[in-house]
Design a protein around this motif. Structure first.
Motif, short mmCIF file in Angstrom:
data_model
loop_
_atom_site.label_atom_id
_atom_site.label_comp_id
_atom_site.label_asym_id
_atom_site.label_seq_id
_atom_site.Cartn_x
_atom_site.Cartn_y
_atom_site.Cartn_z
N ARG A 1 2.50 -3.28 -4.61
CA ARG A 1 3.26 -2.03 -4.56
C ARG A 1 3.38 -1.33 -5.90
O ARG A 1 3.94 -0.24 -5.99
N GLU A 2 2.83 -1.95 -6.96
CA GLU A 2 2.78 -1.25 -8.25
C GLU A 2 1.96 0.03 -8.14
O GLU A 2 2.12 0.96 -8.94
N TYR A 3 1.06 0.10 -7.15
CA TYR A 3 0.26 1.32 -6.97
C TYR A 3 1.16 2.52 -6.66
O TYR A 3 0.79 3.66 -6.96
N THR A 4 2.30 2.27 -6.06
CA THR A 4 3.19 3.40 -5.74
C THR A 4 3.87 3.94 -6.99
O THR A 4 4.42 5.04 -6.96
N VAL A 5 3.88 3.17 -8.06
CA VAL A 5 4.39 3.68 -9.34
C VAL A 5 3.34 4.59 -9.97
O VAL A 5 3.65 5.65 -10.51
N LEU A 6 2.06 4.16 -9.87
CA LEU A 6 0.97 4.99 -10.38
C LEU A 6 0.84 6.28 -9.58
O LEU A 6 0.64 7.36 -10.14
N TRP A 7 0.96 6.13 -8.26
CA TRP A 7 0.77 7.27 -7.35
C TRP A 7 1.97 7.34 -6.42
O TRP A 7 1.95 6.78 -5.31
N PRO A 8 3.05 8.05 -6.82
CA PRO A 8 4.29 8.07 -6.04
C PRO A 8 4.13 8.60 -4.62
O PRO A 8 4.95 8.31 -3.75
N LYS A 9 3.08 9.36 -4.36
CA LYS A 9 2.89 9.92 -3.02
C LYS A 9 2.16 8.95 -2.08
O LYS A 9 1.95 9.28 -0.91
N ALA A 10 1.77 7.81 -2.59
CA ALA A 10 1.08 6.83 -1.74
C ALA A 10 1.99 6.37 -0.61
O ALA A 10 3.19 6.16 -0.80
N ARG A 11 1.41 6.21 0.55
CA ARG A 11 2.15 5.72 1.72
C ARG A 11 2.08 4.19 1.74
O ARG A 11 1.05 3.60 1.41
N VAL A 12 3.17 3.55 2.13
CA VAL A 12 3.23 2.08 2.16
C VAL A 12 3.50 1.62 3.59
O VAL A 12 4.39 2.15 4.26
N VAL B 1 -6.56 9.14 -10.01
CA VAL B 1 -6.77 9.19 -8.56
C VAL B 1 -5.76 10.13 -7.92
O VAL B 1 -4.56 10.03 -8.15
N ALA B 2 -6.27 11.07 -7.11
CA ALA B 2 -5.39 12.05 -6.45
C ALA B 2 -5.71 12.16 -4.97
O ALA B 2 -5.54 13.22 -4.37
N LEU B 3 -6.18 11.08 -4.37
CA LEU B 3 -6.55 11.08 -2.96
C LEU B 3 -5.39 10.61 -2.10
O LEU B 3 -4.49 9.92 -2.58
N PRO B 4 -5.39 10.96 -0.80
CA PRO B 4 -4.42 10.33 0.10
C PRO B 4 -4.60 8.81 0.04
O PRO B 4 -5.71 8.30 0.19
N THR B 5 -3.53 8.11 -0.21
CA THR B 5 -3.61 6.66 -0.44
C THR B 5 -2.62 5.91 0.45
O THR B 5 -1.46 6.31 0.58
N LEU B 6 -3.12 4.84 1.04
CA LEU B 6 -2.31 3.96 1.88
C LEU B 6 -2.32 2.57 1.27
O LEU B 6 -3.38 2.00 1.00
N VAL B 7 -1.13 2.02 1.03
CA VAL B 7 -0.98 0.67 0.51
C VAL B 7 -0.48 -0.22 1.64
O VAL B 7 0.59 0.02 2.20
N VAL B 8 -1.25 -1.24 1.99
CA VAL B 8 -0.92 -2.12 3.11
C VAL B 8 -0.63 -3.52 2.57
O VAL B 8 -1.42 -4.07 1.80
N THR B 9 0.50 -4.09 2.98
CA THR B 9 0.84 -5.45 2.56
C THR B 9 1.29 -6.26 3.77
O THR B 9 1.51 -5.72 4.86
#
Length: 269
Positions: A218-229, A195-203
Motif C-alpha cells: 500500500r506504499e504505492y498509494t503514497v506515491l500515487w494518492p489516486k490509486a484504487r485499493v 506514473v500517471a495511469l489509472p492504478t489498482l492496488v490489490v492485496t
C-alpha cells in the motif's frame, strides 16, 4: 519469445513474481481468459521463456520483455498487471512506456522502497544450498490456502494442486536470488515517480500475507494518492491462485473501465 495469449476482449498482461514461471499463476490465467484477453509469459531469464536476457542490462530485460510480449501479440496498449516482484516490473514499464499501458494493476506487489529483510538476506547467501530450507519455509503459506478453502479436505486438495504446479514448473533458487540482487542497480522510486495511469492496488488480508506485508504494497498509494485499493478476503499473497474468481472480478472491470475512460477522453479531444 514464448507468450501465452488466451481469451478475447480487453487485453491484460500478467507478469509473474520472483520465481519467474507463469504456470504458477495458471488458476488466475484460466479465469481471466474467460473474461478478457490475457497475455503472460515466464521471465526472460527462464529457459522456457525463449527470450532475450543480457546480464549486463539485468532488470531492464524484464521491462523490455513486457513491450516485446505486446509486440508479439500485436497489441498496442494493455492493462499491465504485475504480481509481487512482477509489480516492480509493471510499474517501471508503465513509467517508461506510458503509451503502451492503459492501466496498471499491482497485486501484492513489492514497493519501490523494498530492500531484502533478514530472511531474504539469509537465503541470498547460498540460494542453491539453502533451497531445501526455503521449500520447507514455504509451508507457512498453507494458512492462507486453508483460509480460502471450505474445510480441511478442500484446503489439502488446493495445497496439493499448488505444490504440483511448483514441482512440475520448478523454480531456480539461483535465478530468484539474482532477480532480487538486480534491484540494487535500479533507482526504483525515481523510475516510477512519474506514473500517471489509472492504478489498482490489490492485496490479501494483512494477517494472511506472509510474503509481502500489505502495508508495504500500500506504499504505492503514497506515491500515487489516486490509486484504487482492493482487498481479496480470506487470502494473503496467493489471492490470485486461491481465489481466482474474486481476483478476476476486481481486475477485469477496472481494466475495462480504464479503456472506456481513455477512449472517451480521446473522442472528446
Amino acid at each position: 519469445m514464448k507468450i501465452v495469449d488466451r481469451g478475447g476482449g480487453t487485453p491484460i498482461v500478467v507478469i509473474p513474481g520472483a520465481q519467474g514461471r507463469w504456470e504458477w499463476m495458471k488458476p488466475a490465467i484460466d479465469v481471466l481468459a474467460q473474461r478478457c484477453r490475457v497475455i503472460t509469459f515466464s521471465l526472460a531469464d527462464e529457459p522456457s521463456a525463449d527470450a532475450r536476457f543480457d546480464p549486463q542490462r539485468g532488470f531492464w530485460c524484464y521491462v523490455d520483455q513486457v513491450r516485446d510480449a505486446l509486440d508479439a501479440a500485436g497489441v498496442d496498449r494493455a492493462a499491465i498487471c504485475g504480481v509481487s516482484y512482477g509489480g516492480l516490473i509493471a510499474a517501471v514499464f508503465a513509467a517508461r512506456y506510458p503509451d503502451r499501458a492503459s492501466s496498471l494493476v499491482l497485486v501484492s506487489a513489492l514497493p519501490p522502497s523494498w530492500t531484502p529483510d533478514r530472511r531474504v538476506q539469509f537465503f541470498l547467501r547460498a540460494p542453491r544450498l539453502l533451497a531445501p530450507l526455503f521449500v520447507i519455509s514455504s509451508l507457512r503459506l498453507y494458512s492462507e490456502i486453508a483460509a480460502a478453502s471450505e474445510g480441511l479436505g478442500s484446503a489439502v486438495s488446493a495445497a496439493l494442486r499448488h505444490a504440483w504446479r511448483v514441482v512440475v514448473h520448478m523454480l531456480s533458487p539461483w535465478r530468484m536470488a539474482r532477480r532480487v540482487q538486480l534491484l540494487s542497480s535500479v533507482d526504483l522510486p525515481e523510475e516510477v515517480a512519474g506514473v500517471a495511469l489509472p492504478t489498482l492496488v490489490v492485496t490479501g488480508e494483512p494477517t494472511l500475507d506472509r510474503v509481502v506485508p500489505v502495508r508495504a504494497t500500500r506504499e504505492y498509494t503514497v506515491l500515487w494518492p489516486k490509486a484504487r485499493v482492493e482487498m481479496i478476503a480470506n487470502t494473503g499473497h496467493l489471492g490470485l491462485i486461491t481465489r481466482p474468481e474474486a481476483f478476476a472480478s476486481i481486475v477485469v472491470p477496472f481494466a475495462e473501465r480504464a479503456v472506456w475512460d481513455d477512449s472517451r477522453r480521446r473522442r472528446l479531444g
